[in-house]
Scaffold this active site. Structure first.
Site, PDB file in Angstrom:
ATOM      1  N   LYS A 299      -2.655  -2.054  -2.932  1.00  0.00           N
ATOM      2  CA  LYS A 299      -3.713  -1.165  -2.451  1.00  0.00           C
ATOM      3  C   LYS A 299      -3.289   0.255  -2.778  1.00  0.00           C
ATOM      4  O   LYS A 299      -2.290   0.755  -2.248  1.00  0.00           O
ATOM      5  CB  LYS A 299      -3.942  -1.332  -0.950  1.00  0.00           C
ATOM      6  CG  LYS A 299      -5.073  -0.440  -0.419  1.00  0.00           C
ATOM      7  CD  LYS A 299      -5.473  -0.804   1.002  1.00  0.00           C
ATOM      8  CE  LYS A 299      -6.578   0.126   1.517  1.00  0.00           C
ATOM      9  NZ  LYS A 299      -7.091  -0.266   2.846  1.00  0.00           N
TER      10      LYS A 299
ATOM     11  N   GLU B 179       0.819  -1.217   0.000  1.00  0.00           N
ATOM     12  CA  GLU B 179       0.000   0.000   0.000  1.00  0.00           C
ATOM     13  C   GLU B 179       0.854   1.269   0.000  1.00  0.00           C
ATOM     14  O   GLU B 179       1.108   1.854   1.048  1.00  0.00           O
ATOM     15  CB  GLU B 179      -0.949   0.032   1.204  1.00  0.00           C
ATOM     16  CG  GLU B 179      -1.895   1.233   1.158  1.00  0.00           C
ATOM     17  CD  GLU B 179      -2.794   1.351   2.389  1.00  0.00           C
ATOM     18  OE1 GLU B 179      -3.706   2.195   2.367  1.00  0.00           O
ATOM     19  OE2 GLU B 179      -2.569   0.611   3.360  1.00  0.00           O
TER      20      GLU B 179
END
Length: 295
Positions: free
Chosen positions: A213, A177
């Protein structure tokens, strides 16, 4: 069900990822949004008891099912607690059919070169082993990019993929992420540098997969080549401070991208609601996020 069956569900199933991983630093804000003020608890133990009760209420709700929820990301404190007499990760998978993930980063460093790297994580090996033993399928680890600096973004991606290799070695699937702040004045430029850096590293992976992500991109469809990459299990999107309606609208314009929302999922829930009101509010949040994730 086996790890392979969880992989098949995560990679090909319909639905989205519920991010229920607010850490110690963000828990007071999450509780305030839920209608619980800091005056209602006096220490961390009471605070974590209250947030676990809120998460348990969400996870055990009859509207929180595998029909629309693919996976859920847990905070370490949640991993060590039970839901209805069963470990949280085991409950998610065995009782709900929802794939469990664990947030493993320890927060962010100060801004350097326009980015925030992850803090050191000296207990990582033990945490990964414990997560695997408790039935966790994958992990999530967050950095933040505030401006389009090549050196800073390179450092973020280097650190993320180094950590991802440790996760893979532990038999888990990493959700990488590198969040690009929606407030970045040069957000689209930062996303361009980030995608190039990620693609370079993905090309070295053969026979294994990571997940990503990412902030919903400025340019619709910008991450389509990441979504299609053979080394990517799934690309999920964070809401990043966009309102729920705005985040859903942006998500729907990006085919193949699914949600992994936290605040946008929890908006409208309150400790004061009775069960019927709570379930209706949660359903009203889940359904449009699910629909936006189907495109």
């Amino acid at each position: 069900m086996s790890h392979a069956q969880q992989s098949a569900r995560f990679e090909t199933g319909h639905g989205f990822i519920a991010a229920l991983d607010q850490s110690g630093g963000s828990t007071p804000k999450a509780l305030r949004a839920y209608g619980i003020e800091e005056s209602q608890y006096s220490n961390d133990t009471e605070m974590f008891d209250l947030i676990h009760a809120a998460r348990t209420r969400i996870i055990t709700s009859p509207v929180f099912t595998s029909e629309r929820i693919l996976g859920a990301i847990l905070f370490e404190n949640t991993l060590d607690r039970d839901i209805q007499g069963k470990g949280s990760a085991a409950y998610l998978w065995e009782d709900k059919g929802i794939v469990p993930f664990l947030k493993i980063d320890k927060g962010l460093e100060d801004v350097t070169d326009g980015v925030q790297l992850m803090r050191p994580n000296p207990g990582l090996g033990d945490l990964l082993a414990r997560a695997r033993d408790k039935g966790v399928y994958g992990t999530k680890e967050r950095s933040v990019i505030h401006t389009a600096t090549t050196d800073g973004i390179t450092a973020v991606v280097d650190q993320q993929f180094q950590l991802a290799d440790h996760v893979l070695d532990a038999g888990l699937v990493p959700i990488i992420e590198p969040e690009v702040s929606i407030d970045a004045a040069d957000k689209a430029d930062a996303e361009g540098i980030l995608k190039e850096q990620i693609l370079t590293r993905l090309d070295s992976y053969t026979g294994t997969k990571v997940a990503l992500k990412l902030t919903i991109p400025t340019v619709d469809g910008f991450y389509s080549d990441l979504i299609a990459h053979p080394a990517v299990a799934r690309v999920v999107a964070l809401s990043g401070g966009y309102s729920r309606d705005d985040a859903n609208a942006r998500l729907a314009r990006n085919p193949g991208l699914i949600a992994s929302f936290s605040r946008a999922l929890l908006d409208g829930l309150s400790a004061d609601q009775d069960d019927d009101q709570f379930d209706k509010a949660l359903d009203a949040a889940i359904e449009p996020i699910y629909q936006a994730s189907l495109t």
